[in-house]
Design an enzyme around this catalytic site. Sequence first.
Site, PDB file in Angstrom:
ATOM      1  N   PHE A 272       0.832  -1.211   0.000  1.00  0.00           N
ATOM      2  CA  PHE A 272       0.000   0.000   0.000  1.00  0.00           C
ATOM      3  C   PHE A 272       0.860   1.251   0.000  1.00  0.00           C
ATOM      4  O   PHE A 272       0.690   2.143   0.835  1.00  0.00           O
ATOM      5  CB  PHE A 272      -0.960   0.014   1.202  1.00  0.00           C
ATOM      6  CG  PHE A 272      -1.927  -1.128   1.230  1.00  0.00           C
ATOM      7  CD1 PHE A 272      -3.014  -1.154   0.376  1.00  0.00           C
ATOM      8  CD2 PHE A 272      -1.738  -2.182   2.104  1.00  0.00           C
ATOM      9  CE1 PHE A 272      -3.907  -2.214   0.403  1.00  0.00           C
ATOM     10  CE2 PHE A 272      -2.625  -3.247   2.144  1.00  0.00           C
ATOM     11  CZ  PHE A 272      -3.707  -3.259   1.290  1.00  0.00           C
ATOM     12  N   HIS A 273       1.792   1.315  -0.963  1.00  0.00           N
ATOM     13  CA  HIS A 273       2.631   2.496  -1.073  1.00  0.00           C
ATOM     14  C   HIS A 273       3.272   2.578  -2.455  1.00  0.00           C
ATOM     15  O   HIS A 273       3.196   1.647  -3.247  1.00  0.00           O
ATOM     16  CB  HIS A 273       3.724   2.514   0.004  1.00  0.00           C
ATOM     17  CG  HIS A 273       4.736   1.430  -0.132  1.00  0.00           C
ATOM     18  ND1 HIS A 273       4.569   0.189   0.426  1.00  0.00           N
ATOM     19  CD2 HIS A 273       5.926   1.392  -0.785  1.00  0.00           C
ATOM     20  CE1 HIS A 273       5.617  -0.566   0.140  1.00  0.00           C
ATOM     21  NE2 HIS A 273       6.457   0.143  -0.607  1.00  0.00           N
ATOM     22  N   SER A 274       3.898   3.713  -2.698  1.00  0.00           N
ATOM     23  CA  SER A 274       4.689   3.950  -3.895  1.00  0.00           C
ATOM     24  C   SER A 274       5.979   4.625  -3.454  1.00  0.00           C
ATOM     25  O   SER A 274       6.096   5.076  -2.302  1.00  0.00           O
ATOM     26  CB  SER A 274       3.916   4.866  -4.848  1.00  0.00           C
ATOM     27  OG  SER A 274       4.703   5.164  -5.988  1.00  0.00           O
TER      28      SER A 274
ATOM     29  N   ARG B 126       2.103  -0.279  -5.187  1.00  0.00           N
ATOM     30  CA  ARG B 126       2.219  -1.730  -5.106  1.00  0.00           C
ATOM     31  C   ARG B 126       1.553  -2.265  -3.861  1.00  0.00           C
ATOM     32  O   ARG B 126       1.557  -1.629  -2.809  1.00  0.00           O
ATOM     33  CB  ARG B 126       3.675  -2.184  -5.183  1.00  0.00           C
ATOM     34  CG  ARG B 126       4.535  -2.075  -3.964  1.00  0.00           C
ATOM     35  CD  ARG B 126       5.192  -0.724  -3.669  1.00  0.00           C
ATOM     36  NE  ARG B 126       5.574   0.083  -4.768  1.00  0.00           N
ATOM     37  CZ  ARG B 126       6.781   0.174  -5.297  1.00  0.00           C
ATOM     38  NH1 ARG B 126       7.771  -0.484  -4.776  1.00  0.00           N
ATOM     39  NH2 ARG B 126       7.027   0.962  -6.297  1.00  0.00           N
TER      40      ARG B 126
END
Length: 142
Positions: free
Chosen positions: A50-52, A97
């Site tokens: 849950f991040h980029s 992702r």
Amino acid sequence: MVKNCHYIDFKRVRGDVGALTAIEGSGDAPFEIRRVYYITGVPEGVTRGFHSHRELEQVLLCLNGRVKIRIKTPFEEEIIPLQEDSKGLYIGHMVWREMFDFTPGAVLMVLASEHYTEEDYIRDYAKYMEEAIPYFKKESRV
């Protein structure tokens, strides 16, 4: 595949005593490897990530078991299954992702282009979209 992402097939040598896959940062990986970490013991039904990243590049390899990787830009989304220990998924700049559907005993190894820096992470999806939409619109004009 989603923009800024692609597969990397690492050379695997097989023999009577097993297989060996070597990864060298100055040729096999598309960047100098500055950090390596791995994820294990993910409980059934848990989704991670849950991040980029703004600048960091990564290659993800599932060394044991299977895991699915959801990669997203503001304009594309794809789910990539990882289960071959010599096939990596390159994830470049500004790609959201999520890692999920880990099988029992799965080991997900990550090769990273930089040391850990919290400032490089975008963990809020609304903030991600705010930064990623202009980034990918600019990239499509290049």
